[in-house]
Design an enzyme around this catalytic site. Structure first.
Site, PDB file in Angstrom:
ATOM      1  N   ASP A 115      -9.409  -9.835   8.712  1.00 44.67           N
ATOM      2  CA  ASP A 115      -8.899  -8.487   8.433  1.00 44.67           C
ATOM      3  C   ASP A 115      -9.905  -7.370   8.684  1.00 44.67           C
ATOM      4  OD1 ASP A 115      -6.682  -6.891   7.526  1.00 44.67           O
ATOM      5  OD2 ASP A 115      -7.727  -6.574   5.633  1.00 44.67           O
TER       6      ASP A 115
ATOM      7  N   ASN B   7      -3.047 -15.144  11.741  1.00 41.51           N
ATOM      8  CA  ASN B   7      -2.633 -16.221  12.643  1.00 41.51           C
ATOM      9  C   ASN B   7      -3.583 -16.352  13.834  1.00 41.51           C
ATOM     10  OD1 ASN B   7      -0.444 -16.650  11.000  1.00 41.51           O
ATOM     11  ND2 ASN B   7       0.981 -15.483  12.266  1.00 41.51           N
TER      12      ASN B   7
ATOM     13  N   HIS C  64     -10.706  -2.474  11.279  1.00 40.30           N
ATOM     14  CA  HIS C  64      -9.595  -3.310  10.793  1.00 40.30           C
ATOM     15  C   HIS C  64      -9.371  -4.422  11.824  1.00 40.30           C
ATOM     16  CE1 HIS C  64      -5.112  -3.339   9.295  1.00 40.30           C
ATOM     17  NE2 HIS C  64      -5.861  -4.198   8.629  1.00 40.30           N
TER      18      HIS C  64
ATOM     19  N   SER D   5      -1.468  -3.813  10.154  1.00 40.42           N
ATOM     20  CA  SER D   5      -1.158  -4.753   9.067  1.00 40.42           C
ATOM     21  C   SER D   5       0.093  -5.563   9.394  1.00 40.42           C
ATOM     22  CB  SER D   5      -0.899  -3.966   7.784  1.00 40.42           C
ATOM     23  OG  SER D   5      -1.953  -3.072   7.544  1.00 40.42           O
ATOM     24  N   ALA D   6       0.042  -6.835   9.042  1.00 39.30           N
ATOM     25  CA  ALA D   6       1.185  -7.742   9.207  1.00 39.30           C
ATOM     26  C   ALA D   6       1.627  -7.891  10.666  1.00 39.30           C
ATOM     27  CB  ALA D   6       2.350  -7.314   8.307  1.00 39.30           C
ATOM     28  N   CYS D   7       0.659  -7.889  11.583  1.00 38.17           N
ATOM     29  CA  CYS D   7       0.958  -8.133  13.000  1.00 38.17           C
ATOM     30  C   CYS D   7       0.273  -9.406  13.500  1.00 38.17           C
ATOM     31  CB  CYS D   7       0.520  -6.949  13.855  1.00 38.17           C
ATOM     32  SG  CYS D   7       1.586  -5.510  13.683  1.00 38.17           S
TER      33      CYS D   7
ATOM     34  N   ARG E 102       2.666  -4.078  17.884  1.00 37.24           N
ATOM     35  CA  ARG E 102       4.035  -4.553  18.113  1.00 37.24           C
ATOM     36  C   ARG E 102       4.722  -3.570  19.028  1.00 37.24           C
ATOM     37  NH1 ARG E 102       6.431  -8.175  14.301  1.00 37.24           N
ATOM     38  NH2 ARG E 102       4.844  -8.613  12.747  1.00 37.24           N
TER      39      ARG E 102
ATOM     40  N   ARG F  54       2.020 -12.302  -0.769  1.00 36.05           N
ATOM     41  CA  ARG F  54       0.665 -12.606  -0.284  1.00 36.05           C
ATOM     42  C   ARG F  54       0.098 -13.863  -0.904  1.00 36.05           C
ATOM     43  NH1 ARG F  54      -1.858  -8.664   3.307  1.00 36.05           N
ATOM     44  NH2 ARG F  54      -0.333  -7.006   3.461  1.00 36.05           N
TER      45      ARG F  54
ATOM     46  N   LYS G  12      -9.664  -2.424   1.286  1.00 34.01           N
ATOM     47  CA  LYS G  12      -9.347  -1.286   2.159  1.00 34.01           C
ATOM     48  C   LYS G  12     -10.148  -0.041   1.764  1.00 34.01           C
ATOM     49  CE  LYS G  12      -6.251  -3.683   4.290  1.00 34.01           C
ATOM     50  NZ  LYS G  12      -6.485  -4.140   5.659  1.00 34.01           N
TER      51      LYS G  12
ATOM     52  N   TYR H 162      -1.417  -3.525  -6.816  1.00 33.64           N
ATOM     53  CA  TYR H 162      -1.275  -4.189  -5.516  1.00 33.64           C
ATOM     54  C   TYR H 162      -2.615  -4.253  -4.772  1.00 33.64           C
ATOM     55  CZ  TYR H 162      -0.326  -5.140  -0.706  1.00 33.64           C
ATOM     56  OH  TYR H 162      -0.390  -5.694   0.543  1.00 33.64           O
TER      57      TYR H 162
ATOM     58  N   ARG I 289       0.846  -1.191   0.000  1.00 31.58           N
ATOM     59  CA  ARG I 289       0.000   0.000   0.000  1.00 31.58           C
ATOM     60  C   ARG I 289       0.886   1.247   0.000  1.00 31.58           C
ATOM     61  NH1 ARG I 289      -1.773   0.700   4.361  1.00 31.58           N
ATOM     62  NH2 ARG I 289      -1.223  -1.155   5.549  1.00 31.58           N
TER      63      ARG I 289
HETATM   64  C1  OXD Z   1      -3.172  -4.664   5.091  1.00 30.19           C
HETATM   65  C2  OXD Z   1      -3.809  -5.833   4.450  1.00 30.19           C
HETATM   66  O1  OXD Z   1      -2.238  -4.088   4.520  1.00 30.19           O
HETATM   67  O2  OXD Z   1      -4.687  -6.419   5.088  1.00 30.19           O
HETATM   68  O3  OXD Z   1      -3.587  -4.301   6.198  1.00 30.19           O
HETATM   69  O4  OXD Z   1      -3.484  -6.162   3.299  1.00 30.19           O
HETATM   70 MN    MN Z   2      -5.253  -5.399   6.870  1.00 26.12          MN
END
Ligand code: OXD
Ligand code: MN
Length: 594
Positions: free
Chosen positions: A278, A255, A227, A249-251, A397, A366, A207, A198, A70
């Site tokens: 998400d 998972n 989110h 994002s990515a945290c 984080r 991804r 988003k 992307y 992004r």
């Molecule tokens: C982000 C996604 O960037 O979910 O938050 O792709």
């Molecule tokens: Mn996201």
């Protein structure tokens, strides 16, 4: 007419006149259409077939190397009044923004096919769902939208019934970072995106619609677009609590949404059900509780780090019918990324792998796959009325200070916890990685209006007849002095969720501290976990002096929202700061009294 809705036909005609495509294709969302698009992209080299023995129906897409995340600095929220965008957004005057981006669209689809993609965010028959139409010149976007949304004829029928929809216009343009914009016009329910293929910039249902435009709609209509993942935790008695959790994002949202209970929990009969990874749309139900749907129909997950140890459910989900973007390849054309066993042969840019070039898979590579491929996909995920939320969790984080878990004393305190969230930046957006920034409710890149108004909207849910979820804050990422993570994370996070559920059910007391309620000794189940007591002490430590500085920093941050900051939040920040002062001052007062 390709649609019975004149407004839709009219808009498509208008866009075609501006972009001048060679062909127009109205997407019906069928399997046949998906297969034909895949075939076409295999022929053009946009997709690469992966090993069909090991990964049937799986393909790889390599994006332009400058188009992998992004682009927050090129993302604009164009309210008529700049003040409404807030300091949390880049703003452009709507007329100027239209003019700027329309100039780029002029003739941009010449020789290309223009795809008209009707989609529904949320179960197709849900009153909480909302529809949109994306016009794009990217077949890669079309197949991803088919996975990520309810796309095609059923969505078009709903749009024609309802008579309104969010308009999203997308062109990959020349994929030139100098000619790239992601623009939102909330008042017009319109999105215009140019120059990127992307996911977050191009799959406009995600988003752009489900967060930036939807957060604006949600404010006007009395709901929340967040989110957040949504996960169901079923206890051994067969009762399920649904938890919504916001992480940047990515945290690790994917998972947590798919976690496998630790051995002892599995034996006892605990189960975890995935509703979303998400985005979460929530609205108060007739009983006063918040009900949530996942507006998406697929996962667009971060590949690196996904493994049999960290997230076996995600790995099983992508074993077939998945599209991978910017991952590496093994010698026999299997997808590969850091964290998987085996060795890469070809890197994400298609070069023979050479560690001197950096990681084999792009850190923000991804997978896109239908959500119902997930072994823990919840039977309730398609429920039109949504699932009732028992707890809301915020987290980021934070290598230090923030304890493993704390509970807000009430809704206002919880809103403060969410507003104060901070996290180290990740590869999901372009820019520096690992820098601490405030990311209120994990919505910094996604809130479609002024954060001060957004906090006020959150506070407004605290009504006399509301039965609100408890709010918690977690930090899986606290580090020891030597830089190693103190908490094992992943499946063991269920231990923390169980503590929350026990609090929700009123079974345990916790300990009151100035910053919130923390687990009392013995309340957090750590059996079977090789965690020494010292580590647990650090994880649950509250350093009052350091927290006093944090509260001052939170105060400065909140003040940056000026007169739109709700007074209640300022008072709440002062209350917590005073509570800390009292604890810090107490030994001094005692000493003076002696
Ligand atoms: C982000 C996604 O960037 O979910 O938050 O792709
Ligand atoms: Mn996201």
């Amino acid at each position: 007419m390709a649609s019975t809705l004149e407004a839709l036909d009219h808009w498509v005609t208008e866009v075609a006149a501006m972009t001048r495509p060679a062909r127009i294709h109205w997407c019906d969302g069928t399997d046949g259409e998906y297969r034909a698009l895949v075939q076409q992209m295999l022929e053009s080299g946009t997709l690469i077939e992966l090993n069909q023995q090991t990964h049937p129906g799986c393909y790889l897409h390599r994006s332009h190397p400058s188009d992998v995340a992004r682009v927050e600095h090129l993302t604009f929220v164009c309210h008529p009044d700049e003040q409404d965008a807030g300091p949390n957004n880049h703003w452009m005057d709507p007329a100027a923004a239209h003019a700027k981006i329309d100039a780029l669209y002029d003739g941009c689809m010449e020789g290309r096919t223009m795809y008209v993609v009707p989609y529904c965010m949320g179960p197709i028959d849900s009153p909480l769902a909302r529809c949109g139409v994306e016009i794009t010149d990217s077949p890669y976007v079309v197949v991803n939208m088919r996975i990520m949304t309810r796309m095609g004829a059923a969505a078009q029928a709903r749009i024609e019934r309802e008579g309104h929809f969010v308009k999203g216009l997308h062109s990959v343009g020349e994929l030139d970072p100098e000619r790239r914009f992601i623009m939102h016009f909330p008042a017009e329910l319109t999105i215009k995106s140019y120059g990127s293929g992307y996911g977050g910039n191009a799959l406009l249902g995600k988003k752009c619609h489900a967060l930036r435009i939807a957060s604006h709609q949600a404010r006007n209509e009395g709901w929340l677009a967040e989110h957040m993942l949504i996960v169901g935790i079923e206890n051994p008695r067969g009762e399920t609590h649904y938890i919504a959790a916001a992480f940047p994002s990515a945290c690790g949202k994917t998972n947590l949404a798919m976690l496998i209970p630790p051995e002892g929990y599995r034996r006892d009969g605990w189960k975890v059900w995935t509703v979303g990874d998400d985005i979460c749309w929530m609205r108060p139900g007739a009983d006063g509780r918040l009900y949530a749907i996942n507006p998406e129909a697929g996962f667009f997950g971060v590949a690196p780090g996904t493994s049999d140890e960290t997230n076996p459910n995600a790995l099983q989900s992508v074993a077939r019918d998945a599209i991978f973007t910017n991952v590496a390849l093994t010698a026999d054309s299997q997808p590969w990324w850091e964290g998987l066993p085996g060795t890469p042969a070809i890197d994400w840019q298609g070069r023979p792998f050479d560690p001197a070039h950096g990681p084999a898979a792009h850190p923000n590579s991804r997978f896109t796959v239908a959500a119902n491929r997930c072994p823990t996909w919840s039977a309730q995920a398609e429920a039109p009325q949504g699932v009732p939320i028992s707890a809301i969790v915020f987290g980021g984080r934070r290598p230090s200070l923030l304890p493993l878990v704390m509970e807000a004393r009430d809704w206002t305190h919880g809103v403060l916890m969410g507003a104060a969230m901070g996290s180290e930046t990740t590869a999901a957006a372009t820019g520096a990685v690992g820098v601490l920034r405030r990311d209120s409710m994990a919505m910094k890149p996604f809130c479609g209006y002024h954060y001060g108004d957004y906090f006020r909207h959150w506070l407004s849910f605290d009504q006399p007849d509301a039965v609100l979820p408890k709010i918690f804050h977690v930090n899986w990422f606290r580090k020891d002095k030597d830089g190693t993570f103190l908490w094992p994370g992943y499946g063991d996070n269920l231990r923390v969720l169980e503590w929350m559920i026990q609090r929700v059910e009123g079974r345990i007391e916790g300990v009151q501290t100035p910053i919130g309620i923390l687990p009392a000794a013995g309340e957090l189940r750590v059996d079977g976990l090789n965690l020494d007591g010292r580590k647990l002490d650090v994880l649950l430590d509250v350093d009052h002096v350091a927290w006093r500085s944090e509260l001052a920093a939170i105060g400065d941050y909140l003040a940056s929202f000026g007169s739109r900051l709700p007074e209640a939040l300022r008072i709440e920040q002062q209350r917590v700061a005073r509570a800390l002062d009292n604890v810090i001052e107490e030994p001094r007062r005692e000493a003076m009294a002696r």
